[in-house]
Structures are given as C-alpha cells and as structure tokens.
Design a protein around this motif. Structure first.
Motif, mmCIF file in Angstrom:
data_model
loop_
_atom_site.group_PDB
_atom_site.id
_atom_site.type_symbol
_atom_site.label_atom_id
_atom_site.label_comp_id
_atom_site.label_asym_id
_atom_site.label_seq_id
_atom_site.Cartn_x
_atom_site.Cartn_y
_atom_site.Cartn_z
ATOM 1 N N ALA B 332 0.819 -1.208 0.000
ATOM 2 C CA ALA B 332 0.000 0.000 0.000
ATOM 3 C C ALA B 332 0.852 1.257 0.000
ATOM 4 C CB ALA B 332 -0.924 -0.006 1.225
ATOM 5 N N SER B 333 2.043 1.175 0.576
ATOM 6 C CA SER B 333 2.724 2.435 0.885
ATOM 7 C C SER B 333 3.952 2.738 0.040
ATOM 8 C CB SER B 333 3.148 2.432 2.341
ATOM 9 O OG SER B 333 4.148 1.451 2.525
ATOM 10 N N SER B 334 4.606 1.749 -0.521
ATOM 11 C CA SER B 334 5.945 2.065 -1.017
ATOM 12 C C SER B 334 6.063 1.918 -2.520
ATOM 13 C CB SER B 334 6.978 1.168 -0.350
ATOM 14 O OG SER B 334 6.878 -0.114 -0.890
ATOM 15 N N ARG B 335 7.200 2.358 -3.014
ATOM 16 C CA ARG B 335 7.508 2.209 -4.437
ATOM 17 C C ARG B 335 7.712 0.742 -4.789
ATOM 18 N NH1 ARG B 335 13.720 3.547 -4.983
ATOM 19 N NH2 ARG B 335 14.380 2.985 -2.903
ATOM 20 N N LEU B 336 7.687 -0.094 -3.753
ATOM 21 C CA LEU B 336 7.836 -1.521 -3.962
ATOM 22 C C LEU B 336 6.642 -2.106 -4.713
ATOM 23 C CD1 LEU B 336 10.281 -2.998 -2.987
ATOM 24 C CD2 LEU B 336 8.892 -4.040 -1.228
ATOM 25 N N ALA B 337 5.573 -1.316 -4.802
ATOM 26 C CA ALA B 337 4.404 -1.782 -5.554
ATOM 27 C C ALA B 337 4.796 -2.130 -6.986
ATOM 28 C CB ALA B 337 3.315 -0.717 -5.531
ATOM 29 N N ARG B 338 5.905 -1.558 -7.473
ATOM 30 C CA ARG B 338 6.349 -1.843 -8.847
ATOM 31 C C ARG B 338 7.271 -3.045 -8.914
ATOM 32 N NH1 ARG B 338 9.102 3.191 -11.172
ATOM 33 N NH2 ARG B 338 9.679 1.565 -12.627
ATOM 34 N N TRP B 339 7.484 -3.716 -7.802
ATOM 35 C CA TRP B 339 8.435 -4.822 -7.713
ATOM 36 C C TRP B 339 7.683 -6.135 -7.804
ATOM 37 C CZ3 TRP B 339 10.546 -7.555 -3.001
ATOM 38 C CH2 TRP B 339 11.819 -8.111 -3.251
ATOM 39 N N PRO B 340 7.829 -6.904 -8.883
ATOM 40 C CA PRO B 340 7.019 -8.117 -9.047
ATOM 41 C C PRO B 340 7.146 -9.097 -7.877
ATOM 42 C CG PRO B 340 8.464 -7.744 -10.962
ATOM 43 C CD PRO B 340 8.746 -6.660 -10.002
ATOM 44 N N ASP B 365 -1.085 -9.217 -10.588
ATOM 45 C CA ASP B 365 -0.392 -7.928 -10.388
ATOM 46 C C ASP B 365 1.084 -8.082 -10.744
ATOM 47 O OD1 ASP B 365 -2.658 -6.667 -9.556
ATOM 48 O OD2 ASP B 365 -2.225 -6.816 -7.406
ATOM 49 N N ALA B 366 1.665 -9.203 -10.334
ATOM 50 C CA ALA B 366 3.083 -9.438 -10.618
ATOM 51 C C ALA B 366 3.306 -9.541 -12.129
ATOM 52 C CB ALA B 366 3.562 -10.711 -9.926
ATOM 53 N N LEU B 367 2.418 -10.271 -12.821
ATOM 54 C CA LEU B 367 2.540 -10.429 -14.279
ATOM 55 C C LEU B 367 2.452 -9.087 -14.982
ATOM 56 C CD1 LEU B 367 0.444 -13.583 -15.302
ATOM 57 C CD2 LEU B 367 2.938 -13.286 -15.400
ATOM 58 N N ALA B 368 1.575 -8.204 -14.461
ATOM 59 C CA ALA B 368 1.373 -6.900 -15.103
ATOM 60 C C ALA B 368 2.656 -6.075 -15.080
ATOM 61 C CB ALA B 368 0.251 -6.142 -14.401
ATOM 62 N N LEU B 369 3.579 -6.409 -14.186
ATOM 63 C CA LEU B 369 4.833 -5.643 -14.089
ATOM 64 C C LEU B 369 5.927 -6.213 -14.998
ATOM 65 C CD1 LEU B 369 4.680 -5.118 -10.254
ATOM 66 C CD2 LEU B 369 4.454 -3.351 -11.995
ATOM 67 N N GLU B 370 5.528 -7.145 -15.875
ATOM 68 C CA GLU B 370 6.425 -7.689 -16.893
ATOM 69 C C GLU B 370 7.752 -8.200 -16.337
ATOM 70 O OE1 GLU B 370 6.835 -4.773 -19.943
ATOM 71 O OE2 GLU B 370 4.673 -4.582 -20.187
ATOM 72 N N PRO B 371 7.703 -9.197 -15.449
ATOM 73 C CA PRO B 371 8.952 -9.781 -14.954
ATOM 74 C C PRO B 371 9.634 -10.608 -16.048
ATOM 75 C CG PRO B 371 7.073 -11.029 -14.123
ATOM 76 C CD PRO B 371 6.503 -9.872 -14.894
#
Lengths: 118, 396
Positions: B332-340, B365-371
C-alpha cells in the motif's frame, strides 16, 4: 585545466584574530599557497575584504542598479579564492583540501570555462 | 581497461563501441577468437592508443599512459581481471554523487543495460539515463580523470564498489528481460571481482561478507531452473544440485567475517544465505533465525525490499497471516508496488491462507509488471495450479 577554488566560511568561523591558533592558521594558508606555487599550479590567489564591503551590480531594462552587500544572503560568505592550473580535478581537490577554509568552512572547486578565440 | 588507458570515458566508450562493431564485422567471417573479451579490449585499446597519439600534443599523463600500455600484453588477457577492478574503483569517483557513481559504473564497467539498472535500483529508465548523462557531463566538464586510485583513496570508494559488484551479481542471479534464469557470465564476473577485492583487502569484513554471499547464493544456481527453464523457488529446489563445496567455502568466510565483530549488510545477507545452506530440506530451515537476521539487516538498510524478505521469513516462522500483514502495508505504501517479487510473495502467502482468488489477483499484479520470462512462467504455473484447485469448489 584551470580551476577556481572559492573559499566560503561563516563570519567568525575559525580561530579569533590575535590568538596563537590564528597565527598558526595564517601559516597554514601560507604553506598551502607555497606548496601550490612550488609545483607550478598556482595562477592567482587572494583573500577578499569582508562581505560588508561588497556591492552587487544588476542591469535591468538598461538601468544599472546597485545593491549594498553580496548577492546571496547565505550564512557562508565568499572570503577568498585560488586559481589553479592543474591536470585534473583530483589534483585541484587535493590542494583545495590543504586550504584551512576547507576545515573551518568549505571550498568549492570549479573548472574555469575556457573561451575559444574570438 | 580502455578507460584507464584513455583516462577519458567518452573516448573509452567510443573505442569500445568501435571494437564491438569490428567484432561483429570480423567474427562471423574469421571465427570466434580464443578470448573474445580480450580481443575486444585489445582492439579498443589499439584504437584508444591511436586516438591518444593523435592528441598527445597535450603533455603529461596521456603520453605516459601510451608508453605504459604500448608495452603491456597485446591480447589483453593477462591483465583483464585486475583491470576490471581498477576500472570499478576509477569509476566510483567521490566527486560524483553516490547514486550516479553506482549507476554509471554498472552501465560503463559492467555493461548492464539501462533497463536492468532501472529494475535493480527500482527507478524509472529515464531517471537512470539522466543519472548517467549527469555523471558523464560532470566527468567531462569538471576534468575528472578516470585513473586507478592510490591505496589511500580506496576506502571512500569501497562502499560504491561493493554495491556495484553486489548489483552485478543480483542481475546475474535473477536477470531481467532474457529467458535464462541465471546469467552465468555476470555471476562469474561478480564472483571474480569479489574474490579479487578480498585478496586486496582481506581484513575488510564487508568485503569478505560480499564474497561469502556471492558464493553461498551462487552455489544454488544449478537448482534454480527446471528442465524447461522455469524458475524454481528456494523451497522447491533439489538441494542435491547445490554446490556443497562452494557453500562450505562461503560459510567459513562469513564466519570469519562475523568474528571480526564489525557487522554490515553483506555479512548479514551472507549469514542468511548460510542458514539456507545449512538446511538439509526446506522444512529444516531456521526461519526464526532468518527473520532475526533480516531485522538486524533493516538497521543498516531500512529498505522495503528487505522488509518484504523479512515478511516472508516471519510468515514461515509464525504463520502466513503475520507475514501478510507486513506485505500488505508495504504494497500500500511504497515504491515496492512496482516490484514483481512483492506480489509473488503476497500470492504465495494468500494461497497458504486459502484465499485463492486474492492469491490469483496478486500473481496477476506481478505479471502486469512484466517480470523476466522465467519468472512469468513460474507465475503462470502458480495461477494455473490455483485455478485447478479452486474450480471444483466453485462448482459445489
């Protein structure tokens, strides 16, 4: 490459005039300057009169405006400078670190822009 | 090497690019040379020498460099190893701001693409590109000469050098944008650099810690991919494929480092890796110890990535709900939201809690970040398994 080392310090920083520490500091300035002169990198160096002697000039819409005092109202004031001609930034920084202002205030080192022939 | 010779980064880069272009031109026709890396360095070196000869009207170091290097090994193989480390120290110049130092060095010395650096540092690509541009501009305009620092100048650069080696290994161990699970070239490079650095500074516990960490983690590489090239998580790895000799070596290194009583983030991460190495099976893992080590690690590096890892350890030690609470706060809080990886961890814990729909959503959500594609295959397999387990329940 020519570098200018701008000596900044808060007024009153460092040892008080007349104290033995002050005399020692003057000696340290002297030996830093001598060291630079001896290796042939010293172009010019001088302390400046205190900030209250400064006058700032601005030309706006063709009108010259003069303001008493230095341009920026910051705590650290420009107190002197060295111009060094040396091969790279590391060399300039090494000599800048010998200047006592680096201990009592800070020394900003910047290359002097080389202007091409007109 | 080329930058050391040229003392000028843009010249070095130009020469290296020219050499690579020459390689692309010549290798298909004449076959691969015995030492491709050395070949590129040798050709780039020759071009840099030509350039410098042309410009050596400027007195001083360049001419010395030309003399010194003209006499050196012509094929570049004998000195390449030492030179890479020298170049690392040269690039981590203290007149550059610390963030730019690491970014520039990863790009220029380790050759990582901007996209990989962005993911490693959890930054956007334009931000990384800008840092590199800014660093290069300062090097050029301020007259910074890239040269090997004297021993006395090393300590202030060491933290950046360690970080560059660490990030190079991280990229090698979990690369982005390619199909392989592990990039052996980068892992090998990081190991070699760390070992060299350890020989240079044997009493620096963080250097020892980093070498131990790379050995202990790298020892698991063979078990990280299945036959189809999909990622195998630590818990599911075939531990008989771990390199036990390397783990033993890493374990004694981390013990020696910790005995110096100057702990630091690399020693602590190595200690965590040693806990995994100690566990005969995944179930034997001492998760309480690992969670405690992560807490200690947070004191040195209060980053959300470490908090996320602690959450996973807590989940194993105390149950998935306790771990989930930490991960949800992070998501909820960090830039880690972009981390798959965060979403993958959430997915795994949610699945353990029996919240299958939420788990699938987290994996999506993880897939959406294109790992990386190996990670993508792992996630898809998890989603498929959850869907299969879930479907009959929905029908009843």
């Amino acid at each position: 490459m020519k570098y200018i080392a701008l000596l900044y310090g808060e007024p009153g920083a460092g040892p008080a005039p007349g104290t033995p520490e002050f005399i020692r500091m003057l000696g340290e300035y002297q030996s830093a300057t001598t060291a630079m002169a001896n290796v042939g990198i010293l172009v010019d160096s001088s302390p400046l009169q205190p900030p209250h002697t400064a006058t700032t000039v601005r030309v706006r819409d063709g009108e010259t405006q003069l303001t008493d005092g230095p341009f920026a109202e910051i705590k650290e004031q420009l107190g002197g400078y060295y111009i060094l001609d040396c091969e790279d930034l590391d060399t300039a920084l090494r000599y800048a670190a010998m200047i006592p202002s680096a201990r009592y205030g800070s020394v900003e080192v910047r290359p002097v822009m080389v202007m091409g022939p007109p | 090497m080329v930058a050391r010779l040229a003392g000028d980064l843009s010249l070095a880069e130009d020469c290296t690019q020219e050499a690579c272009a020459a390689a692309i031109d010549q290798w298909p026709r004449e076959g691969l040379p015995a030492n491709p890396g050395g070949w590129v360095v040798a050709v780039a070196r020759r071009r840099a020498l030509d350039n410098l000869r042309r410009e050596s009207a400027r007195a001083g170091k360049e001419r010395e460099a030309v003399r010194e290097w003209a006499a050196a090994e012509p094929d570049g193989s004998a000195v390449a190893g030492d030179d890479q480390l020298a170049l690392l120290f040269a690039c981590c110049h203290p007149a550059l701001d610390p963030a730019s130092r690491v970014t520039l060095t990863l790009r220029v010395v380790c050759g990582l693409p901007t996209a990989s650096i962005a993911r490693l540092l959890l930054l956007s690509e334009p931000a990384v590109a800008q840092r590199i541009v800014r660093a290069k501009r300062k090097i050029r305009d301020a007259g910074i000469r890239l040269r090997v620092p004297d021993p006395g100048e090393r300590p202030v650069r060491l933290a950046s050098v360690l970080r560059v080696i660490y990030l190079t290994f991280t990229e090698g161990h979990s690369p982005h944008g390619i199909s392989a699970v592990v990039r052996d070239d980068l892992c090998g490079e990081a190991l070699r650099l760390a070992a060299r650095l350890h020989r240079l500074l044997p009493d620096e516990p963080e250097v020892t810690g980093l070498l131990a960490l790379i050995m202990l983690t790298g020892a698991r590489s063979a078990a990280r991919a299945d036959e189809d090239g999909a990622l195998v998580l630590l818990a599911d790895q075939d531990r008989s494929r771990w390199d036990r000799d390397r783990q033993d070596e890493g374990r004694s290194l981390v013990e020696a480092a910790l005995a110096q009583r100057r702990p630091g983030p690399y020693q602590l991460q190595a200690a965590i890796a040693a806990c995994h190495a100690d566990a005969e099976t995944a179930a034997d893992t001492d998760w309480r110890q690992i969670a405690a080590l992560y807490s200690e690690l947070l004191r040195f590096d209060p980053s959300p990535v470490i908090e996320a890892n602690r959450a996973v350890a807590v989940a194993y030690a105390e149950g998935p709900t306790a771990g989930m609470a930490i991960l949800d706060t992070l998501a909820a809080s960090s830039r880690l939201a972009r981390w798959p990886q965060l979403h993958i961890a959430r997915g795994a814990l949610l699945a353990q809690c029996g919240r299958h729909d939420d788990a699938i959503a987290a994996y999506r959500d993880a897939l959406a970040l294109e790992p990386a594609s190996a990670v993508r295959r792992h996630i898809s397999a998890q989603i498929a398994a959850l869907g299969a387990a879930h479907a009959p329940i929905e029908e009843t």
